[in-house]
Design an enzyme around this catalytic site. Structure first.
Site, short mmCIF file in Angstrom:
data_model
loop_
_atom_site.label_atom_id
_atom_site.label_comp_id
_atom_site.label_asym_id
_atom_site.label_seq_id
_atom_site.Cartn_x
_atom_site.Cartn_y
_atom_site.Cartn_z
N LYS A 117 -11.62 -1.02 6.23
CA LYS A 117 -11.97 -1.82 5.08
C LYS A 117 -12.99 -2.91 5.47
O LYS A 117 -14.07 -2.59 5.87
CB LYS A 117 -10.68 -2.38 4.46
N TYR A 148 0.84 -1.20 0.00
CA TYR A 148 0.00 0.00 0.00
C TYR A 148 0.88 1.26 0.00
O TYR A 148 1.80 1.38 0.81
CB TYR A 148 -0.95 -0.05 1.21
N ASP A 176 0.32 -7.34 7.50
CA ASP A 176 -0.81 -6.45 7.23
C ASP A 176 -1.88 -7.32 6.55
O ASP A 176 -1.78 -7.65 5.37
CB ASP A 176 -0.38 -5.29 6.32
C1 PLP Z 1 -3.28 -2.77 2.96
C2 PLP Z 1 -3.54 -1.46 3.66
N1 PLP Z 1 -2.93 -1.22 4.84
C3 PLP Z 1 -3.12 -0.05 5.51
C4 PLP Z 1 -3.93 0.94 5.01
C5 PLP Z 1 -4.13 2.23 5.77
O1 PLP Z 1 -5.38 2.25 6.38
P1 PLP Z 1 -6.25 3.57 6.69
O2 PLP Z 1 -6.65 4.16 5.39
O3 PLP Z 1 -7.38 3.04 7.51
O4 PLP Z 1 -5.37 4.50 7.47
C6 PLP Z 1 -4.59 0.72 3.79
C7 PLP Z 1 -5.46 1.78 3.23
O5 PLP Z 1 -5.94 1.70 2.11
C8 PLP Z 1 -4.38 -0.50 3.10
O6 PLP Z 1 -4.97 -0.75 1.91
#
Ligand code: PLP
Length: 367
Positions: A193, A96, A168
């Site tokens: 998500k 990400y 993650d």
């Molecule tokens: C795989 C992944 N990790 C972490 C995040 C970060 O999360 P947040 O947008 O809730 O801060 C995202 C956001 O799209 C993500 O897709």
């Protein structure tokens, strides 16, 4: 994790029998006397609504403690604070863009080194381990290229070198995978998500199984203060009750669509791991992402994932905007790549929408 277990875990309020978890808005909690406490003092430290969610989630993950944070990025930041200058972290190459951006900041500001390696190849990863290596950071299904990485061999390698494995697990959710049970040390999710699931809560979760790590994170969680609000904690607990239904439906829709896209005019490449509701598509060179997005009617052009609605994201200018263009091109994140988070709609609605949008976009380009 079985669907029935999931539903039961979500019901934790046993003092009144309330089926829906109460929202405790109080930030302060009265003490009976000096040295006495109900267990709740101040909401940043511990809040009953957040606590109920955290306990339910830790059980789902097979951990001992979950820390709910104000966003997924706050969860990753919380974890980053376990490390110090000179420490090295081996990170999965395709991940990400926001995580990439935060790691760049930590490298420049605090001298923690992040090395991007291909976790598809254990010999490459092993060759990068040195005396300063403290952790592996892996997205088991990478974003946005959907590379499926099996983290299991890394749990063994990490133990041999006294390295933490951080997963993650945002795409997979505890319904499809529980890495702590398999050997990971830290699991995090952007709970914005699938866990929340309805595009109405920004949140993150970090879960661990080791008491010492739990204590360290507990101190940092309270000290840094990016803790999750009571209302958002309630929304996440509500999300848990339907997680299995939503994940199953979006995965089934994605599997069908991935199959269909193999033979669809306009699609040059289907990137799908076979699991989850996440898939990416590379359009043929004579199709345009902009034109496609203009014509979608059921799917939405939006930057998130894991919700009830199907979203199309354009990683090049959205999730990976802060990655230098040469780096994106090198990684295959080009101007023909779109990422789809498949929702829970009727399958035919999604398929028909994509087909009609592709057709109309082609007409636009050729006119
Ligand atoms: C795989 C992944 N990790 C972490 C995040 C970060 O999360 P947040 O947008 O809730 O801060 C995202 C956001 O799209 C993500 O897709």
């Amino acid at each position: 994790m079985k669907a029935t277990e999931l539903a039961q875990i979500a019901l934790t309020e046993d003092c009144t029998g309330a089926i829906a978890n109460p929202i405790y808005l109080s930030t302060a909690y009265a003490h009976q006397g000096l040295g006495q406490s109900t267990g709740y003092d101040y909401t940043r430290t511990k809040n009953p609504t957040r606590n109920a969610f955290e306990e339910a989630f830790a059980k789902l993950e097979g951990g001992i403690s979950t820390f709910a944070t104000a966003s997924g990025m706050a969860s990753i930041q919380l974890i980053c604070n376990l490390f110090q200058t000179g420490d090295e972290i081996l990170v999965s190459y395709d991940l990400y863009g926001g995580t990439f951006r935060l790691f760049q900041f930590y490298e420049q500001q605090y001298g923690i080194k992040f090395k991007y390696v291909h976790f598809e190849d254990i010999t490459e990863v092993a060759a990068h381990i040195n005396a300063n290596t403290r952790a592996f950071f892996i997205e088991p299904i990478s974003n946005p290229l959907m590379i499926d990485i099996d983290p299991a061999p890394y749990y063994i390698l990490a133990k041999q070198h006294d390295i933490l494995t951080i997963i993650d697990n945002t795409f997979l959710t505890p319904y499809l995978s529980t890495p702590l049970k398999d050997g990971a040390d830290i699991v995090l999710h952007s709970a914005t998500k699938y866990i929340g699931g309805h595009n109405d809560v920004l949140a993150g979760v970090v879960t661990v199984k080791d008491p010492e790590l739990a204590e360290q994170l507990n101190i940092l969680h309270n000290m840094i203060g990016a803790t999750l609000s009571p209302f958002d904690s309630y929304l996440l607990q509500r999300g848990l009750k339907t997680l299995h239904l939503r994940v199953e439906r979006s995965e089934e829709n994605a599997q069908r669509l991935a199959q269909r896209c193999q033979t669809l005019d306009g699609i040059a490449e289907v990137l799908y791991s076979g699991r989850t509701g996440m898939l990416s598509l590379r359009l043929q060179p004579d199709y345009s992402v902009g034109a496609l997005l203009k014509h979608i009617q059921v799917c939405r052009f939006a930057e998130s994932l894991g919700g009830t609605e199907t979203f199309i994201t354009f990683p090049y200018t959205q999730t990976h905007v802060d990655m230098p263009d040469e780096e994106k091109d090198q990684r295959g994140i080009d101007q023909h790549l779109i990422r789809l988070s498949i929702g829970v709609e009727a399958y035919e609605d999604i398929e028909n929408d994509l087909i009609q949008a592709l057709q109309k976009s082609r007409e636009d380009v050729t006119v």
